[in-house]
Design a protein around this motif. Structure first.
Motif, PDB file in Angstrom:
ATOM      1  N   UNK A 175       0.635  -0.955  -0.251  1.00 56.07           N
ATOM      2  CA  UNK A 175       0.192  -0.316  -0.101  1.00 56.07           C
ATOM      3  C   UNK A 175       0.563   1.611  -0.499  1.00 56.07           C
ATOM      4  N   UNK A 176       0.585   2.401  -0.549  1.00 54.99           N
ATOM      5  CA  UNK A 176       1.056   3.582  -0.907  1.00 54.99           C
ATOM      6  C   UNK A 176       1.042   4.579   0.159  1.00 54.99           C
ATOM      7  N   UNK A 177      -0.427   4.376   0.880  1.00 57.23           N
ATOM      8  CA  UNK A 177      -0.189   5.019   2.009  1.00 57.23           C
ATOM      9  C   UNK A 177      -1.250   4.272   2.938  1.00 57.23           C
ATOM     10  N   UNK A 178      -0.674   3.423   4.581  1.00 47.34           N
ATOM     11  CA  UNK A 178      -1.525   3.220   5.836  1.00 47.34           C
ATOM     12  C   UNK A 178      -1.434   4.229   7.064  1.00 47.34           C
ATOM     13  N   UNK A 179      -3.016   4.544   7.419  1.00 47.54           N
ATOM     14  CA  UNK A 179      -2.524   5.428   8.318  1.00 47.54           C
ATOM     15  C   UNK A 179      -1.836   5.419   9.285  1.00 47.54           C
ATOM     16  N   UNK A 180      -1.583   5.949  10.227  1.00 51.49           N
ATOM     17  CA  UNK A 180      -0.803   6.122  11.971  1.00 51.49           C
ATOM     18  C   UNK A 180      -1.728   5.748  12.467  1.00 51.49           C
ATOM     19  N   UNK A 181      -1.353   5.353  13.318  1.00 53.83           N
ATOM     20  CA  UNK A 181      -1.468   5.103  14.821  1.00 53.83           C
ATOM     21  C   UNK A 181      -1.708   5.713  15.764  1.00 53.83           C
ATOM     22  N   UNK A 182      -2.294   6.459  16.756  1.00 57.11           N
ATOM     23  CA  UNK A 182      -1.447   6.673  18.034  1.00 57.11           C
ATOM     24  C   UNK A 182      -1.278   5.211  19.405  1.00 57.11           C
ATOM     25  N   UNK A 183      -0.358   5.859  20.339  1.00 59.16           N
ATOM     26  CA  UNK A 183      -0.971   4.780  21.591  1.00 59.16           C
ATOM     27  C   UNK A 183      -2.178   3.815  21.773  1.00 59.16           C
ATOM     28  N   UNK A 184      -3.235   4.721  20.911  1.00 59.64           N
ATOM     29  CA  UNK A 184      -4.403   4.121  21.413  1.00 59.64           C
ATOM     30  C   UNK A 184      -4.827   3.430  20.885  1.00 59.64           C
ATOM     31  N   UNK A 185      -4.269   3.184  19.778  1.00 60.47           N
ATOM     32  CA  UNK A 185      -4.750   2.609  18.579  1.00 60.47           C
ATOM     33  C   UNK A 185      -5.514   3.834  17.512  1.00 60.47           C
ATOM     34  N   UNK A 186      -5.876   4.814  17.491  1.00 60.94           N
ATOM     35  CA  UNK A 186      -7.161   5.925  16.824  1.00 60.94           C
ATOM     36  C   UNK A 186      -6.250   6.472  16.015  1.00 60.94           C
ATOM     37  N   UNK A 187      -6.742   6.768  15.089  1.00 61.03           N
ATOM     38  CA  UNK A 187      -6.067   7.286  13.503  1.00 61.03           C
ATOM     39  C   UNK A 187      -5.583   9.055  13.960  1.00 61.03           C
TER      40      UNK A 187
END
Ligand code: SF4
Length: 351
Positions: free
Chosen positions: A191-203
Motif C-alpha cells: 500500500x502506498x499509504x497506511x494510516x498512522x495510529x496513536x498509542x490508543x490505536x486511534x487514527x
C-alpha cells in the motif's frame, strides 16, 4: 547413446508452442532475471522442501531466501505465505503424513521410443498416517481452490501427475495416488499509504500546519476535512508491514488459500497419457529431422502464436521480432544454461 530427456515441463512446453520448446530446451536459453512469479514460486518451494525435512519456520524462511534472488518486497510476501502455511498445518509436525522422503528424482522408459526417456523430480514420497504411500506434490497457483473450481478437474490431466503415475506403476505395479498440497498466491500489493495510529490505536488527523486536530471536547478528531487542509497521518507500507498483512489475510481465510487433495490415476488415464507422450516424442523427432535441413534450426519448430501463449513467454522479444539467436551469442538479458531442474543438457541429442 544417451537418451533425450523429456520432463513434464518440456512436454507441456512442446505442446504449448514448439518454437518456445526450441528456445528453452534445445538452445537452453534462460532469462538472466527470472520473473517475480517464478522467483517467488521457487522460494516457496525451497521453504516447503526445508519443512519436509523437519526444519522449523525460521529455517524454512532462510531456505526460501537462499540464492538472494528476492528483493525485500518479494521476501516479505514469501514470509507471509510460509508463515500462514505453518499456521494452517503446523510448523514442523505435519498433520497428514507420518513420514516424508523429500525431492526424489526418477527416470522412466517411454514405451515405443528408443530416443527419449522420461525424467522428473517429485517433491516427496510420503507415507500417510493410514499407511498408504503417495507422491506428495506442492504447488502454487493463482487459481480458485474451491471444491467446485475447474482447477481440480484440470489437475487430473496434468502431465506431471501422469508422468509420476507412470513411474509409480512401472516400479511398483500399483496405480499411484498423488496428494496435491496447493497454495493460492495472494494478490495483495504493497500500500502506498497506511494510516498512522496513536498509542490508543486511534487514527491521527493533522491540520494544514501538521499539528494534530483536537476537538473542543479535548478528544482527537478521527476524520479529516480536506476543505480545511486537514489530512490523515500515514506512511508508505514497509516490507515488514506488508509481510505481516499477507500472513494475517491468508491466516484469516485458510480455505481460500490452502488445499490438499488426493488425485488418483486410472488405467485409462495412464494409457491415454502414454499415447499422447509417444505422439509428442514423434513430433519432436520430426521437428529435429526438419531442423537439420533448415536454413536455421528454429524454423523447423512452428510458432503457436496467440495472446495466451505469447504474453507470458520469456522469449517473445526474440521470437516476435524474428531475431536470430545462437548458443554463442545469447541476446541481452539471457544466458545459455543446462536444463536446470535436472542439471542435464536437455535436447542436445537432437541439435
Ligand atoms: S512468443 Fe509466442 S510464438 Fe514465440 S515462442 Fe513465445 S509463445 Fe511461441
Amino acid at each position: 547413446m544417451s537418451k533425450i530427456i523429456l520432463t513434464a515441463s518440456s512436454m507441456a512446453c512442446a505442446l504449448r508452442c514448439p518454437r518456445r520448446y526450441w528456445y528453452d530446451n534445445i538452445l537452453g536459453l534462460k532469462e538472466a532475471n527470472p520473473s517475480e512469479a517464478l522467483r517467488i514460486g521457487t522460494a516457496v518451494h525451497n521453504g516447503g522442501e526445508a519443512r519436509a525435512k523437519g526444519l522449523d519456520f525460521g529455517a524454512q524462511y532462510a531456505a526460501a531466501l537462499t540464492g538472494g534472488t528476492l528483493d525485500e518486497w518479494m521476501a516479505a510476501k514469501v514470509f507471509g505465505i510460509l508463515g500462514a502455511y505453518c499456521k494452517r498445518y503446523g510448523e514442523t509436525d505435519d498433520c497428514d503424513y507420518a513420514a516424508m522422503n523429500p525431492e526424489v528424482e526418477f527416470t522412466n522408459p517411454i514405451d515405443g521410443s528408443r530416443t527419449f526417456e522420461q525424467r522428473g523430480k517429485v517433491d516427496g514420497l510420503a507415507v500417510l498416517k493410514d499407511g498408504r504411500k503417495v507422491v506428495w506434490e506442492r504447488k502454487t497457483t493463482s487459481d480458485d481452490l474451491a471444491e467446485t473450481s475447474d482447477y481440480w478437474s484440470r489437475l487430473k490431466f496434468n502431465i506431471q501427475l501422469l508422468a509420476y503415475a507412470d513411474w509409480v506403476y512401472r516400479s511398483s505395479g500399483e496405480l499411484g495416488v498423488c496428494v496435491y498440497d496447493v497454495i493460492r498466491k495472494p494478490q495483495l500489493q504493497p500500500k502506498a499509504n497506511i494510516p498512522d495510529l496513536d498509542e490508543n490505536g486511534l487514527p491521527i488527523v493533522l491540520d494544514a500546519n501538521g499539528q494534530r486536530c483536537i476537538k473542543r471536547d479535548g478528544t482527537p478528531k478521527k476524520t479529516a476535512d480536506s476543505a480545511k487542509g486537514e489530512r490523515m497521518a500515514g506512511h508508505a507500507e514497509t516490507p515488514d508491514e506488508y509481510g505481516a498483512r499477507i500472513l494475517e489475510a491468508m491466516s484469516a481465510e485458510p480455505e481460500r488459500y490452502f488445499a490438499r487433495r488426493e488425485v488418483a490415476v486410472t488405467f485409462d488415464m495412464l494409457a491415454e497419457f502414454r499415447r499422447e507422450r509417444l505422439g509428442v516424442c514423434r513430433m519432436l523427432l520430426h521437428f529435429a529431422a526438419e531442423a537439420r535441413k533448415s536454413e536455421r534450426p528454429e524454423y523447423a519448430y512452428p510458432r503457436a502464436c496467440n495472446p495466451d501463449n505469447c504474453r507470458s513467454c520469456p522469449f517473445a522479444g526474440v521470437c516476435l521480432n524474428r531475431l536470430p539467436v545462437d548458443a554463442k551469442n545469447p541476446p541481452e538479458g539471457f544466458r545459455i544454461a543446462l536444463h536446470e531442474e535436472l542439471a542435464e543438457p536437455h535436447g542436445a541429442a537432437m541439435a
